[in-house]
Design a protein around this motif. Structure first.
Motif, PDB file in Angstrom:
ATOM      1  N   PHE A 204       0.818  -1.211   0.000  1.00 13.98           N
ATOM      2  CA  PHE A 204       0.000   0.000   0.000  1.00 13.98           C
ATOM      3  C   PHE A 204       0.853   1.263   0.000  1.00 13.98           C
ATOM      4  N   GLU A 205       1.986   1.211   0.654  1.00  8.27           N
ATOM      5  CA  GLU A 205       2.900   2.355   0.614  1.00  8.27           C
ATOM      6  C   GLU A 205       3.480   2.519  -0.787  1.00  8.27           C
ATOM      7  N   LYS A 208       0.818   3.990  -3.031  1.00  8.42           N
ATOM      8  CA  LYS A 208       0.640   5.403  -2.725  1.00  8.42           C
ATOM      9  C   LYS A 208       1.695   6.246  -3.432  1.00  8.42           C
ATOM     10  N   ARG A 209       2.936   5.801  -3.372  1.00 14.18           N
ATOM     11  CA  ARG A 209       4.009   6.537  -4.041  1.00 14.18           C
ATOM     12  C   ARG A 209       3.834   6.522  -5.557  1.00 14.18           C
ATOM     13  N   TRP A 211       0.998   6.274  -7.290  1.00 10.16           N
ATOM     14  CA  TRP A 211      -0.095   7.155  -7.692  1.00 10.16           C
ATOM     15  C   TRP A 211       0.286   8.625  -7.568  1.00 10.16           C
TER      16      TRP A 211
END
Length: 365
Positions: A204-205, A208-209, A211
């Motif tokens: 998920f991290e 996030k980066r 996107w």
């Protein structure tokens, strides 16, 4: 039937591209105009300015309400077939990997339809051929080049986000000599053995980066804005203000030329003219001119395409490699030498191959 005059028109469309390629190659290899750092800057100019505006301009001027959705469905299905085959290869073959899956998808599916496809298809099938090739180019820009950009960003962000830790495994006696009085001191350790371990970012991290980088990249939304405007303008008969049109046009017209110029620069920086070697060159040409059209032929029959639309679908799938795919490969550092070779040699051999396809498909009713 395509004649010598039509062949000449194709040559007229392709020669300017090789002129830009020649200028880029000579500017580095013979004339030493640009340094390596400046060459990287030129590719970034193409990647983040000229190509997004070029993509916006040609998507903004189509009529999305008149698209042949059966044709688009066949094109989409062909690419999904290729994705499935590549995924199976990556999982089951010892040589399969994520990096080559991305490049193989580019080689099989992404075409240079606007520059080579239109001049080739127009004398073969007339206005309907041109219209369908443009539609395929729009869908390619909106969906498939955007998908390629996403997976390339995912790959690079994952590499950059990998955390490498170093911890001592075993070490011997350290001999440290200190000399006072402002003189030199000697951080000297003999026979120190360390262990390197890599830790990946949590999923998920990582997403996030990805996107955050993806949404600020103009290539990710240039086509989306363009097709959105196409819907609005054709629904309510609107036109872009002349100042906006001119501002976009002045940069977008340089898109293809600067992309070829950047490719020439890239070639000049390599030790060999065909830097990927003959085996990978042949591999790329087979994927482009055999695997891609074969997948399209299967998909076209499945969805029920017939007549000239079927023939056009197969021929446009055999159009040479997309220049944009090379620019992305260069920017993200993934097999740029393979993509550049596919573009250059693909345009050279495409004329007889496409004419052969045209002659063979003439027997299909």
């Amino acid at each position: 039937m395509i004649g010598w005059e039509d062949v000449y028109k194709v040559i007229v469309a392709v020669v300017p591209l090789y002129f830009a390629l020649f200028l880029g190659y000579g500017s580095v290899r013979w004339w030493n105009i640009f340094t390596r750092e400046q060459c990287d800057a030129i590719n970034k100019l193409v990647c983040y300015f000229t190509l997004p505006l070029f993509a916006f301009e040609f998507t903004a001027h189509i009529d999305p309400f008149k698209m042949n959705f059966l044709f688009i469905g066949a094109d989409t299905l062909s690419k999904l077939i290729i994705v499935a085959v590549i995924a199976l290869w990556a999982k089951c073959s010892s040589k399969g990997n994520y990096q080559w899956s991305i490049t193989s998808f580019s080689l099989c599916t992404l075409t240079n339809s606007l520059v080579v496809g239109i001049p080739m298809v127009k004398p073969m099938y007339g206005a309907i051929g041109v219209d369908l090739v443009v539609q395929a180019s729009v869908v390619q820009a909106i969906i498939w080049l955007t998908l390629l950009l996403f997976v390339l960003e995912f790959r690079r962000t994952g590499i950059e986000g990998t955390i490498t830790t170093i911890k001592p495994k075993a070490s011997s006696v350290s001999n440290v000599m200190m000399i006072s009085g402002g003189e030199e001191s000697k951080d000297v350790e003999a026979n120190n053995i360390v262990e390197y371990t890599s830790t990946r970012l949590p999923f998920f991290e990582l997403m996030k980066r990805v996107w955050l980088k993806f949404i600020v990249n103009p290539n990710s939304y240039g086509c989306v804005i363009g097709i959105s405007w196409a819907f609005i303008s054709n629904r309510w008969n609107l036109e872009l203000p002349s100042m906006v049109e001119g501002s976009i046009s002045i940069m977008s017209k340089a898109g293809t030329g600067t992309a070829m110029f950047s490719m020439g620069i890239f070639m000049a920086l390599q030790e060999k003219l065909i830097s990927c070697g003959p085996s990978l060159t042949l591999f790329g040409l087979v994927l482009k001119f055999i695997a891609g059209p074969a997948a399209m032929a299967i998909s076209a029959f499945v969805v029920g395409l017939r007549g000239d639309v079927l023939r056009i679908a197969i021929i446009q799938a055999a159009v040479p490699q997309s220049i944009t795919s090379f620019i992305f490969a260069k920017e993200y550092g993934l097999h740029a030498e393979v993509l550049s070779t596919a573009v250059i040699f693909g345009m050279i051999v495409s004329l007889p191959i496409l004419v052969a396809y045209y002659a063979i498909l003439d027997f299909i009713h």
